[in-house]
Design an enzyme around this catalytic site. Structure first.
Site, PDB file in Angstrom:
ATOM      1  N   THR A  62       9.901 -47.702  20.627  1.00 54.87           N
ATOM      2  CA  THR A  62      10.299 -49.081  20.889  1.00 54.87           C
ATOM      3  C   THR A  62       9.268 -50.089  20.402  1.00 54.87           C
ATOM      4  O   THR A  62       8.081 -49.767  20.264  1.00 54.87           O
ATOM      5  CB  THR A  62      10.517 -49.299  22.404  1.00 54.87           C
ATOM      6  OG1 THR A  62      11.085 -50.588  22.637  1.00 54.87           O
ATOM      7  CG2 THR A  62       9.214 -49.162  23.172  1.00 54.87           C
ATOM      8  N   THR A  64      15.414 -50.693  21.362  1.00 47.43           N
ATOM      9  CA  THR A  64      14.683 -49.436  21.283  1.00 47.43           C
ATOM     10  C   THR A  64      15.467 -48.449  20.405  1.00 47.43           C
ATOM     11  O   THR A  64      16.543 -48.780  19.904  1.00 47.43           O
ATOM     12  CB  THR A  64      14.399 -48.876  22.696  1.00 47.43           C
ATOM     13  OG1 THR A  64      13.699 -49.881  23.445  1.00 47.43           O
ATOM     14  CG2 THR A  64      13.553 -47.636  22.683  1.00 47.43           C
ATOM     15  N   SER A  85       7.961 -48.261  31.553  1.00 49.19           N
ATOM     16  CA  SER A  85       9.005 -48.161  30.537  1.00 49.19           C
ATOM     17  C   SER A  85      10.239 -47.500  31.118  1.00 49.19           C
ATOM     18  O   SER A  85      10.152 -46.711  32.068  1.00 49.19           O
ATOM     19  CB  SER A  85       8.501 -47.343  29.339  1.00 49.19           C
ATOM     20  OG  SER A  85       9.555 -47.070  28.434  1.00 49.19           O
ATOM     21  N   ASN A  91      10.171 -53.028  22.021  1.00 44.23           N
ATOM     22  CA  ASN A  91      10.742 -53.791  23.125  1.00 44.23           C
ATOM     23  C   ASN A  91      11.939 -54.609  22.672  1.00 44.23           C
ATOM     24  O   ASN A  91      12.957 -54.035  22.295  1.00 44.23           O
ATOM     25  CB  ASN A  91       9.695 -54.663  23.831  1.00 44.23           C
ATOM     26  CG  ASN A  91      10.171 -55.096  25.217  1.00 44.23           C
ATOM     27  OD1 ASN A  91      10.883 -54.352  25.890  1.00 44.23           O
ATOM     28  ND2 ASN A  91       9.785 -56.285  25.643  1.00 44.23           N
ATOM     29  N   ASP A 118       7.102 -56.091  29.587  1.00 52.44           N
ATOM     30  CA  ASP A 118       7.485 -54.979  30.454  1.00 52.44           C
ATOM     31  C   ASP A 118       6.576 -54.838  31.671  1.00 52.44           C
ATOM     32  O   ASP A 118       6.854 -54.047  32.572  1.00 52.44           O
ATOM     33  CB  ASP A 118       7.497 -53.670  29.662  1.00 52.44           C
ATOM     34  CG  ASP A 118       8.842 -53.419  28.995  1.00 52.44           C
ATOM     35  OD1 ASP A 118       9.746 -54.258  29.160  1.00 52.44           O
ATOM     36  OD2 ASP A 118       8.982 -52.401  28.305  1.00 52.44           O
TER      37      ASP A 118
END
Length: 579
Positions: free
Chosen positions: A408, A390, A461, A410, A432
């Site tokens: 981000t 990120t 997140s 990820n 996520d």
């Protein structure tokens, strides 16, 4: 000192349920309760007259300053920084991903939270992420089009420009378009990321075209161009949402994803919406921290930790006991992170409970002053290594507008899947979600049904963009780092309160506990030998790791008007600059 509660004899869930029931009647009327409503910031402040930007790449910082010099404000500069990072730092963020932002508007002193998080496509199916034996399929969760959520960053940039900026969107995007078209020299981190994921990149023809010119990663000193992304950014600037979520770019995205086995539709893109939410506000020892609400878990966790610690006088303790209490507060906040949090549009969360000082009082009573609480005492399952990806940037402009934004895709280079003819590298944010409840994702974080995937739902997140308001100083703080984002921001807040400058905040050594695995990750030298020995004696398992995080910080001294900006010294290509 020992508290009367005999914690080892109690079951964690029974205890926590008892705390909830015992204190639920007091939440609404308690004047100490953490504020969850935004727009309650300080009155308008006179701007510093200068601007400061700190980001993870000097091209991005310079792009933001360029837009400011042309009459833009902090939010126009944010568009420039974010879009430029999409070009020069694709290993960490990009227009195929999403972002979360906490912003402060100078003229009326109000704060807002902008949620440009990715969403699950309508055809999401948990079975796509499972092996035949029901275990998580790490490949489909992390690689290729099935791992990608519907991007939110392009819509977020349009939103920032339209609602808060001063310049036309195309002007704010112009530096990124120019750099993508004319080229730049990739830094060592990008080269290493491409090299690390070369095998996955090689599975997708458009990814090979973008990342493996001549069939191999770019080399230091070579000029790297991205004409497809330049054109996509141009269309975004010319047509706004229609330049990405409809029309030729959308058609290419959908056709590329579906041809490679994904399940996006045109409606998924057309339906995407930015959500503006009220930030979380927590008061701690005379400072007011404005931070990210769900679907970020970070702000809730930071607020919960600060509420727990507010009941101790840390200044009168030796280092070992002070760190012990911080670690124990981290442990409890991450347990709640795993159990309760998700997309607020889909899940009813007990935020009044989690953010209440009465709940913190109860959790505080479960902490023994000289002994670690095994995480197994709070129901759990095994986790994995936290990740380090990120990106984040911080901006204050001459008028006093502030942007704290974390972006981000990820994992490193996201899904590694590039949609043909667009230059857009897609995220792998589907990982996520709690694709399999109570099984860890790539960052070792656990999840419950609250974070299970559903059509149109935003995945939880750890991004924690934050602004800290003090009587004499303001700090803009955030960082990448997967699950460690939360503890990095927490420690950054402590450093700011302790009076450190921007470089001191960004560069300080770090430690981290995320409930599971039950250990304290630490950088070399964060604890002296005596402190480390005492923490070990208390029952904490310490594990040294390589340095992590790339924090970018801006501070503003309200008395002198002085700005200070710093990029994390762990990443030489970053730049914090005052102009």
């Amino acid at each position: 000192m020992r508290f009367p509660l005999k914690w080892p004899a109690l079951n964690g869930r029974v205890l926590l349920l008892g705390l909830l029931l015992a204190s639920s009647a007091a939440y609404a009327d308690d004047p100490r309760t953490t504020q969850t409503a935004g727009h309650k910031g300080p009155t308008a402040l006179r701007g510093p007259g200068r601007a400061a930007i700190a980001s993870a790449n000097f091209h991005a910082t310079e792009a933001g300053l360029e837009v400011l010099s042309k009459g833009g404000n902090a939010f126009d500069a944010a568009v420039a920084v974010a879009s430029t990072l999409s070009v020069v730092e694709p290993e960490s963020s990009g227009i195929g991903g999403g972002f979360m932002a906490v912003i402060h508007r100078a003229w009326d002193g109000k704060q807002f939270f902008i949620d440009a998080r990715e969403t699950a496509p309508a055809a999401v199916n948990v079975k796509d992420y499972l092996n035949k034996d029901g275990t998580p399929n790490r490949d489909t969760a992390l690689n290729g089009p099935l791992s990608a959520g519907i991007p939110g960053e392009p819509a977020g940039l349009v939103w920032l420009s339209k609602h808060y900026g001063k310049l036309p969107l195309k002007d704010a995007l112009a530096p990124a378009v120019r750099i993508a078209r004319d080229g730049f020299e990739p830094d060592s981190r990008l080269i290493n990321a491409i090299t690390e994921r070369q095998k996955d990149i090689g599975r997708w023809p458009a990814s090979v075209t973008k990342f493996l010119p001549d069939g191999k990663p770019p080399v230091a000193g070579a000029v790297w161009r991205d004409p497809d992304q330049a054109r996509t950014l141009e269309l975004l600037g010319e047509k706004g949402l229609d330049g990405f979520y409809r029309g030729e770019v959308a058609q290419k995205l959908v056709s590329s994803v579906r041809a490679a086995g994904g399940n996006w539709t045109a409606k998924d893109l057309e339906s995407y919406q930015v959500k503006e939410r009220e930030p979380i506000t927590v008061n701690y020892r005379g400072y007011r921290i404005v931070t990210a609400p769900p679907p970020s878990s970070g702000g809730v966790a930071v607020a919960e930790i600060l509420n727990i610690l507010s009941g101790f006088d840390l200044s009168k303790m030796d280092t070992a006991h002070r760190m012990h209490l911080v670690i124990e507060a981290m442990r409890r906040a991450f347990r709640d992170h795993n159990d309760y949090l998700g997309d607020p549009d889909f899940v009813k969360m007990p935020l009044d409970m989690l953010l209440s000082p009465y709940y913190a009082d109860g959790l505080r009573q479960t902490i023994l002053m000289d002994k670690a609480t095994p995480s197994s005492m709070l129901p759990s399952s095994a986790g994995a290594e936290p990740g380090m990806h990120t990106t984040h940037f911080s901006i204050i402009d001459g008028e006093g507008n502030i942007a704290s934004i974390t972006l981000t895709v990820n994992y490193t280079l996201g899904s590694t899947f590039v949609a043909q003819g667009t230059g857009v590298l897609l995220n792998d944010e589907m990982d996520d979600f709690a694709l399999v409840p109570n099984k860890p994702n790539v960052y070792g974080l656990l999840g419950s049904k609250a974070n299970a995937p559903e059509p149109g739902k935003r995945m939880l997140s750890s991004m924690t963009p934050s602004i800290v308001f003090g009587a004499d100083r303001i700090g803009v703080i955030g960082s990448p780092g997967g699950s460690t984002i939360i503890t990095q921001v927490l420690e950054g807040i402590f450093a700011f309160i302790d009076g450190k400058n921007a470089l001191g905040i960004a560069g300080q050594k770090r430690f981290h506990h995320q409930f599971m695995p039950d250990r304290v990750d630490m950088e070399d030298g964060v604890f002296d030998k005596a402190t480390a020995d005492e923490l070990t004696r208390m029952g904490h398992a310490l594990k040294q790791r390589e340095p992590w995080g790339y924090m970018n910080v801006v501070t503003w001294d309200l008395k002198s008007g002085t700005l200070d900006a710093a990029s994390d010294p762990r990443r030489p290509s970053g730049l914090g600059k005052v102009q």
